[in-house]
Enzyme design. Structure first.
Site, PDB file in Angstrom:
ATOM      1  CE  LYS A 258      53.222 -22.118  80.909  1.00  0.00           C
ATOM      2  NZ  LYS A 258      54.091 -21.425  81.505  1.00  0.00           N
ATOM      3  CG  ASP A 263      59.158 -22.743  78.881  1.00  0.00           C
ATOM      4  OD1 ASP A 263      59.616 -21.859  77.807  1.00  0.00           O
ATOM      5  OD2 ASP A 263      58.657 -22.285  79.454  1.00  0.00           O
ATOM      6  CE  LYS A 270      62.057 -23.048  81.334  1.00  0.00           C
ATOM      7  NZ  LYS A 270      61.497 -22.542  82.285  1.00  0.00           N
ATOM      8  CG  ASP A 281      55.377 -25.216  80.517  1.00  0.00           C
ATOM      9  OD1 ASP A 281      54.977 -24.916  81.212  1.00  0.00           O
ATOM     10  OD2 ASP A 281      55.824 -23.929  79.526  1.00  0.00           O
ATOM     11  CG  ASP A 340      62.070 -20.048  80.202  1.00  0.00           C
ATOM     12  OD1 ASP A 340      61.004 -20.090  80.113  1.00  0.00           O
ATOM     13  OD2 ASP A 340      62.655 -20.208  81.242  1.00  0.00           O
ATOM     14  CD  GLU A 342      56.260 -20.036  78.514  1.00  0.00           C
ATOM     15  OE1 GLU A 342      57.577 -19.159  79.092  1.00  0.00           O
ATOM     16  OE2 GLU A 342      56.195 -21.247  79.070  1.00  0.00           O
ATOM     17  NE  ARG A 344      54.714 -14.901  84.185  1.00  0.00           N
ATOM     18  CZ  ARG A 344      55.663 -14.720  84.280  1.00  0.00           C
ATOM     19  NH1 ARG A 344      55.814 -13.300  84.673  1.00  0.00           N
ATOM     20  NH2 ARG A 344      56.664 -15.890  85.508  1.00  0.00           N
TER      21      ARG A 344
HETATM   22  N1  BES Z   1      56.628 -23.025  82.070  1.00  0.00           N
HETATM   23  C1  BES Z   1      57.932 -22.552  83.564  1.00  0.00           C
HETATM   24  C2  BES Z   1      57.711 -22.427  84.550  1.00  0.00           C
HETATM   25  C3  BES Z   1      57.720 -23.865  85.206  1.00  0.00           C
HETATM   26  C4  BES Z   1      58.969 -24.228  85.884  1.00  0.00           C
HETATM   27  C5  BES Z   1      56.994 -25.352  85.200  1.00  0.00           C
HETATM   28  C6  BES Z   1      59.297 -25.506  86.672  1.00  0.00           C
HETATM   29  C7  BES Z   1      57.030 -26.181  85.481  1.00  0.00           C
HETATM   30  C8  BES Z   1      58.616 -26.644  86.634  1.00  0.00           C
HETATM   31  C9  BES Z   1      57.537 -21.568  82.769  1.00  0.00           C
HETATM   32  O1  BES Z   1      57.527 -20.173  81.790  1.00  0.00           O
HETATM   33  C10 BES Z   1      59.005 -19.975  82.612  1.00  0.00           C
HETATM   34  O2  BES Z   1      60.023 -20.415  82.482  1.00  0.00           O
HETATM   35  N2  BES Z   1      58.949 -19.930  84.310  1.00  0.00           N
HETATM   36  C11 BES Z   1      60.477 -19.026  84.421  1.00  0.00           C
HETATM   37  C12 BES Z   1      59.908 -17.277  84.655  1.00  0.00           C
HETATM   38  C13 BES Z   1      60.508 -16.335  84.411  1.00  0.00           C
HETATM   39  C14 BES Z   1      61.665 -16.639  83.665  1.00  0.00           C
HETATM   40  C15 BES Z   1      59.775 -15.065  85.322  1.00  0.00           C
HETATM   41  C16 BES Z   1      60.537 -19.209  85.685  1.00  0.00           C
HETATM   42  O3  BES Z   1      59.202 -19.945  86.490  1.00  0.00           O
HETATM   43  O4  BES Z   1      61.345 -19.495  86.253  1.00  0.00           O
HETATM   44 ZN    ZN Z   2      56.005 -22.627  80.861  1.00  0.00          ZN
HETATM   45 MN    MN Z   3      59.432 -20.557  80.411  1.00  0.00          MN
END
Ligand code: BES
Ligand code: ZN
Ligand code: MN
Length: 492
Positions: A258, A263, A270, A281, A340, A342, A344
């Site tokens: 990834k 992000d 966020k 990220d 967010d 993204e 996947r």
């Molecule tokens: N890049 C984030 C996940 C992340 C969180 C990485 C903390 C490192 C530290 C990912 O893209 C994300 O935002 N995931 C969301 C998914 C949700 C919207 C279903 C999450 O984990 O909140």
């Molecule tokens: Zn992310």
């Molecule tokens: Mn994200």
């Protein structure tokens, strides 16, 4: 950093520091070591007893060693390769910051210090020496306000197995390459910038590297990657690195990373406290680059492909939106519930491509879900796979290299239900609970059935808030040594 075998003749070594790792038992019955006199007296006075986590700098007077660094390992029965590696890195870092250019590291007394890993002391020393000096300070003018300039150039040891140490160093360098890239902020590395770094590395090491720009991505029907990248002025890229060994390869492995260079969350932006560190990220992609560097330098007999799905997730008038329906490379449609989620999406297209290469194994690495770090903490990453043999192999590599992974569920019929969309083949995000499992099930829909596949969720472990053991502050390169160890195992 040079790691050299030392003959034991004092006229051949001009250094002035020795690093002694001692278990509690060693302090009571000290073997013949430099500074043994001092250690014995300190133990008698109960000033240093080898307790885990304790350290002492002992200045010696007269010719030869001026500083003795004593590092406690704790009880012999609790000693592990990971503890020795962390303690070596910590001690070498300390000595290097206190003006030692060359450090003597006796290893003989530690010969049976750990049996848990199948790794030699020399390999562990190579890793620690390679990892101890890295700090991300290229943008700081006054590098010495946190610590003195790092002076260490050379580590010497009498009982060194040089080839093992060199391999350990190659593992460390691969991880540092990943850290150095991942630490760069979003303003310095865009998806195209990540591609440039990959091309440069390929040129250096004789790897193949192909880069797809947005035009090509359209032709290749990578609709999910394009959607994620659409809000940014920095367009997405798909980067394909290949390491092919000289002879016939024993296995063909595809690593997918990834590569979100920043992000922000996109239109589902966020909250600010969650947005910092999101330059990290791209850690999965950076790890894959590091692993390819390592595979090439070790000359592994395995064909290794690295597919990096690079995009910047930004809110703008051209962003993809909640409710959008996008089509991935395998034709499946995805209803966007949350921009967010993204990672996947970019991985979906890359996993389709990975499957088309018909490899023996696919491994993806991604800072995918906050849910995974909520479950496992910031020191342990998630390993998701339905393949027990692959899980066992990766977990034993993980133990050997001291990077903790924990096996997590990769299927769940109830969570599977929540992927259903009324208007498309699936949604991209679901309920809060089991978020890391939801993401894994989502990814599984883009991996061809029958190909063993593991998903490594490195969210949380990708970024360290403080210096600890082999880790410096910032990007950790977590997973690089584990995966490289796995590949080395296939090559043997
Ligand atoms: N890049 C984030 C996940 C992340 C969180 C990485 C903390 C490192 C530290 C990912 O893209 C994300 O935002 N995931 C969301 C998914 C949700 C919207 C279903 C999450 O984990 O909140
Ligand atoms: Zn992310
Ligand atoms: Mn994200």
């Amino acid at each position: 950093m040079d790691i050299l075998k030392y003959s034991g003749r004092t006229d051949e070594w001009k250094g002035s520091a020795a690093l002694l790792l001692l278990r509690e038992e060693d302090c009571a019955a000290l073997p013949d070591l430099p500074g043994a006199e001092a250690v014995r007296e300190l133990a008698e006075r109960k000033d240093f007893l080898g307790r885990k986590g304790t350290s002492l700098r002992v200045p010696l007077f007269g010719a030869g060693i001026r500083n003795l660094y004593l590092m406690g390992l704790g009880k012999a029965e609790d000693c592990s390769a990971a503890l020795v590696r962390d303690t070596l890195a910590w001690g070498l870092r300390l000595a290097g910051r206190q003006r030692s250019e060359s450090v003597l590291v006796p290893l003989d007394h530690l010969k049976d210090a750990f049996k848990d890993s199948g790794l030699s002391l020399s390999a562990v020393l190579g890793e620690a020496a390679g990892l101890c000096s890295y700090v991300f300070d290229k943008y700081k003018e006054k590098k010495e306000d946190e610590h003195e300039p790092f002076a260490l150039k050379e580590v010497v040891s009498c009982s060194l197995e040089e080839e093992e140490a060199r391999q350990g160093q190659t593992f460390a360098e691969a991880q540092i390459a990943a850290r150095a890239l991942a630490n760069e902020p979003g303003c310095a590395i865009s998806p195209a910038g990540l591609a440039e770094s990959a091309v440069a590395l390929a040129g250096e090491l004789g790897l193949d590297c192909e880069v797809w720009d947005e035009e090509r991505l359209k032709q290749e029907r990578m609709g999910a990657l394009l959607a994620v990248g659409s809000g940014s002025v920095n367009p997405p890229r798909l980067i394909h690195l290949t390491w092919k060994p000289g002879g016939t390869a024993k296995k063909k492995i595809v690593l997918v990373g990834k590569g979100i260079t920043f992000d922000s969350g996109g239109l589902n932006i966020k909250p600010s406290s969650f947005m910092t560190t999101m330059k990290g990220d791209k850690s999965g992609a950076c790890a894959v680059i590091g692993i390819l560097q390592g595979a090439a330098k070790l000359g592994l007999d395995v064909e290794v492909h690295g597919l990096l799905a690079a995009a910047e997730n930004m809110p703008s008038g051209s962003s993809y939106r909640p409710d959008d329906i996008v089509r991935a490379r395998n034709g499946k449609t995805i209803e966007i519930d949350n921009t967010d989620a993204e990672g996947r999406l970019v991985l979906a297209d890359a996993l389709c491509l990975a499957s088309e290469l018909k490899p023996d194994v696919i491994i993806d690495m991604a800072t995918l879900t906050g849910a995974c770090s909520v479950a496992l903490g910031k020191w342990r990453a998630g390993l998701f796979t339905r393949d027990d043999a692959l899980a066992d192999a990766l977990l034993s590599s993980s133990r050997r290299r001291g990077e903790a992974f924990w096996r997590m569920p990769a299927e769940d019929e109830h969570i599977e239900e929540s992927l259903k969309s009324p208007f498309a083949d699936m949604v991209n995000s679901g309920p809060r609970y089991g978020g890391a499992i939801f993401a894994t099930i989502f990814l599984s829909r883009f991996v061809e059935k029958g190909i063993p596949w593991a998903h490594l969720d490195i969210a949380g472990v990708d970024f360290m808030d403080k210096e600890w053991g082999v880790y410096s502050r910032g990007a950790s390169g977590f997973g690089v040594r584990t995966c490289l160890d796995y590949l080395k195992g296939l090559s043997a």
